[in-house]
Design a protein around this motif. Structure first.
Motif, PDB file in Angstrom:
ATOM      1  N   LEU A  41     -21.008  25.549 -14.909  1.00  0.00           N
ATOM      2  CA  LEU A  41     -22.038  25.508 -13.912  1.00  0.00           C
ATOM      3  C   LEU A  41     -21.239  25.848 -12.550  1.00  0.00           C
ATOM      4  O   LEU A  41     -20.416  24.829 -12.267  1.00  0.00           O
ATOM      5  CB  LEU A  41     -22.890  24.239 -14.045  1.00  0.00           C
ATOM      6  N   LEU A  42     -21.515  26.787 -11.754  1.00  0.00           N
ATOM      7  CA  LEU A  42     -20.969  26.937 -10.490  1.00  0.00           C
ATOM      8  C   LEU A  42     -21.664  25.920  -9.446  1.00  0.00           C
ATOM      9  O   LEU A  42     -22.800  26.124  -9.266  1.00  0.00           O
ATOM     10  CB  LEU A  42     -20.726  28.239 -10.204  1.00  0.00           C
ATOM     11  N   GLY A  43     -20.822  25.022  -9.069  1.00  0.00           N
ATOM     12  CA  GLY A  43     -21.830  23.901  -7.747  1.00  0.00           C
ATOM     13  C   GLY A  43     -21.999  24.634  -6.637  1.00  0.00           C
ATOM     14  O   GLY A  43     -22.702  24.302  -6.004  1.00  0.00           O
ATOM     15  N   GLY A  78     -34.965  34.408 -20.545  1.00  0.00           N
ATOM     16  CA  GLY A  78     -35.137  34.635 -19.139  1.00  0.00           C
ATOM     17  C   GLY A  78     -34.609  33.601 -18.383  1.00  0.00           C
ATOM     18  O   GLY A  78     -34.749  32.403 -18.878  1.00  0.00           O
ATOM     19  N   GLY A  79     -33.575  34.231 -17.387  1.00  0.00           N
ATOM     20  CA  GLY A  79     -33.252  32.967 -16.347  1.00  0.00           C
ATOM     21  C   GLY A  79     -32.085  32.178 -17.021  1.00  0.00           C
ATOM     22  O   GLY A  79     -31.602  31.539 -16.136  1.00  0.00           O
ATOM     23  N   VAL A  80     -31.525  32.609 -18.179  1.00  0.00           N
ATOM     24  CA  VAL A  80     -30.341  31.991 -18.241  1.00  0.00           C
ATOM     25  C   VAL A  80     -28.919  32.252 -17.930  1.00  0.00           C
ATOM     26  O   VAL A  80     -27.865  31.636 -18.127  1.00  0.00           O
ATOM     27  CB  VAL A  80     -29.989  31.876 -19.982  1.00  0.00           C
ATOM     28  N   GLY A  81     -29.190  33.575 -17.192  1.00  0.00           N
ATOM     29  CA  GLY A  81     -27.893  33.991 -16.445  1.00  0.00           C
ATOM     30  C   GLY A  81     -27.276  35.560 -17.139  1.00  0.00           C
ATOM     31  O   GLY A  81     -25.925  35.796 -16.648  1.00  0.00           O
ATOM     32  N   LYS A  82     -28.239  36.266 -17.541  1.00  0.00           N
ATOM     33  CA  LYS A  82     -27.747  37.461 -17.877  1.00  0.00           C
ATOM     34  C   LYS A  82     -27.198  38.409 -16.774  1.00  0.00           C
ATOM     35  O   LYS A  82     -26.007  39.161 -17.093  1.00  0.00           O
ATOM     36  CB  LYS A  82     -29.020  38.362 -18.627  1.00  0.00           C
ATOM     37  N   THR A  83     -27.995  38.572 -15.616  1.00  0.00           N
ATOM     38  CA  THR A  83     -27.447  39.299 -14.571  1.00  0.00           C
ATOM     39  C   THR A  83     -26.103  38.739 -14.331  1.00  0.00           C
ATOM     40  O   THR A  83     -25.099  39.528 -13.969  1.00  0.00           O
ATOM     41  CB  THR A  83     -28.553  39.300 -13.503  1.00  0.00           C
ATOM     42  N   THR A  84     -25.990  37.423 -14.015  1.00  0.00           N
ATOM     43  CA  THR A  84     -24.757  36.945 -13.614  1.00  0.00           C
ATOM     44  C   THR A  84     -23.534  37.105 -14.267  1.00  0.00           C
ATOM     45  O   THR A  84     -22.459  37.534 -14.098  1.00  0.00           O
ATOM     46  CB  THR A  84     -24.993  35.421 -13.198  1.00  0.00           C
ATOM     47  N   VAL A  85     -23.784  36.979 -15.628  1.00  0.00           N
ATOM     48  CA  VAL A  85     -22.807  36.812 -16.801  1.00  0.00           C
ATOM     49  C   VAL A  85     -22.295  38.494 -16.738  1.00  0.00           C
ATOM     50  O   VAL A  85     -21.284  38.997 -17.228  1.00  0.00           O
ATOM     51  CB  VAL A  85     -23.101  36.378 -17.961  1.00  0.00           C
TER      52      VAL A  85
END
Ligand SMILES: Nc1ncnc2c1ncn2[C@@H]1O[C@H](COP(=O)(O)OP(=O)(O)OP(=O)(O)O)[C@@H](O)[C@H]1O
Ligand SMILES: [Mg+2]
Length: 322
Positions: A281-283, A5-12
């Motif tokens: 990591l996108l700043g 949870g929260g690691v970036g599944k949706t983003t990736v």
């Protein structure tokens, strides 16, 4: 796309879908968690149950929030020609009842809809989508989610549920499927990534890549010695007060300790035997520009940073089907 949870599944998942769409194919990006994560990511109104083309990009990317109840109505219509009768069932609360009381059924419907989109053809018999990327449930639930149809096929003797379940189970075990696992360079997500990969392998479901999200560039070589003398010299060259020495020393040591932990975690990930890709990591946060940047890396990972304690992690190959 799975991961803790929260690691970036949706983003990736979104970045991968963009990367695949940039190859000129039509891509579907779907979610199943009923949370409107895609609408939030792209700053859209909640998605209706229907594939919606994303107008903000110049590639053919479509979004779908899969809803178990809508999928059930589709099935009832398809298999039993229930049409409007299905809508009546919904009014009576029967559809709601069926999808909430039997969580297994819910997952059958969700994965079934993914299969339907994946194998859908147009009137000339060509596949509608070149790739379907699924923002899947987190690692803790991924095995159960993807295996539910195999279980259903085993438990049911005859009928559309059996046929349907067998079809989904077969697709999920075919080379058309690739389950990518997103992680951070932190202990728990790495452990969960390892657990998920073992579980998938036990179920015969093909694993894809390990995607290490939110990485930061190294600020010091791992062999750097941060002595008082070095810091003093640097500070005087910059005309900065020497009172900064103790604080800087502490920070540098913490950074090196952190990097040692990260090196260890990279080794553990490499030992899992899957190709890895690292995303920065996108700043400035995850806006469309940021997503396009991640998509660029996923589409063409290029050489991975050399100054990293990589042990045999394969250079990433182009992403397969989502
Ligand atoms: N590479 C990145 N750089 C900067 N921020 C990121 C990056 N990847 C993800 N994020 C941010 O981290 C947060 C979690 O990302 P995301 O929602 O994609 O995770 P998730 O795994 O889908 O979460 P959940 O388990 O809740 O569905 C979001 O705020 C997202 O904008
Ligand atoms: Mg998510």
């Amino acid at each position: 796309m799975t991961g803790k949870g929260g690691v970036g599944k949706t983003t990736v998942a979104a970045a991968l879908a963009l990367a695949l769409a940039h190859r000129g194919q039509r891509v579907l990006l779907a979610e199943v968690e009923g949370r409107q994560g895609l609408a939030q990511l792209f700053e859209l109104d909640p998605l209706p149950y229907g594939e919606r083309r994303l107008g903000e990009v110049d590639v053919d990317l479509r979004l779908l929030a899969i809803d178990a109840e809508e999928a059930l109505l589709e099935y009832l219509d398809l298999f039993y020609k229930m049409g409007r009768a299905g809508r009546v069932l919904r009014k009576l609360g029967a559809i709601d009842f069926a999808t909430t009381v039997a969580p297994g059924l819910r997952d059958i419907l969700l994965t079934g809809k993914v299969k339907e989109a994946t194998t859908r053809t147009d009137d000339r018999g060509r596949r509608m989508y070149g790739a379907v990327v699924l923002d899947a449930p987190p690692t803790g639930r991924i095995g159960r989610f993807l295996n539910v149809t195999a279980e259903a096929a085993r438990l049911t003797k005859l009928g559309p549920i059996k046929t349907q379940s067998e079809g989904v189970a077969a697709l999920l075990r075919s080379p058309m499927t690739s389950v990518h696992v997103v992680t951070l360079l932190e202990e728990m997500p790495v452990q969960e990534a390892a657990d998920a990969l073992h579980e998938l392998s036990g179920l015969g479901i093909p694993a894809g890549k390990i995607i290490i999200n939110c990485t930061l560039p190294p600020l010091l070589a791992s062999t750097a010695k941060v002595s008082q003398a070095v810091l003093k010299r640097g500070l005087s060259q910059l005309d900065l007060p020497l009172s900064l020495v103790p604080g800087l020393k502490k920070e540098a040591e913490a950074h090196l300790a952190r990097r040692a932990v990260e090196a260890q975690l990279r080794t553990e990930l490499a030992a899992l035997g899957r190709p890895t890709v690292e995303l920065p990591l996108l700043g400035d946060g995850v806006d469309l520009t940021g997503l396009q940047r991640l998509a660029g890396i996923l589409g063409d990972p290029g050489p991975q940073p050399a100054d990293r304690e990589h042990h045999g992690s394969a250079k990433a190959e182009p992403p397969g089907r989502g």
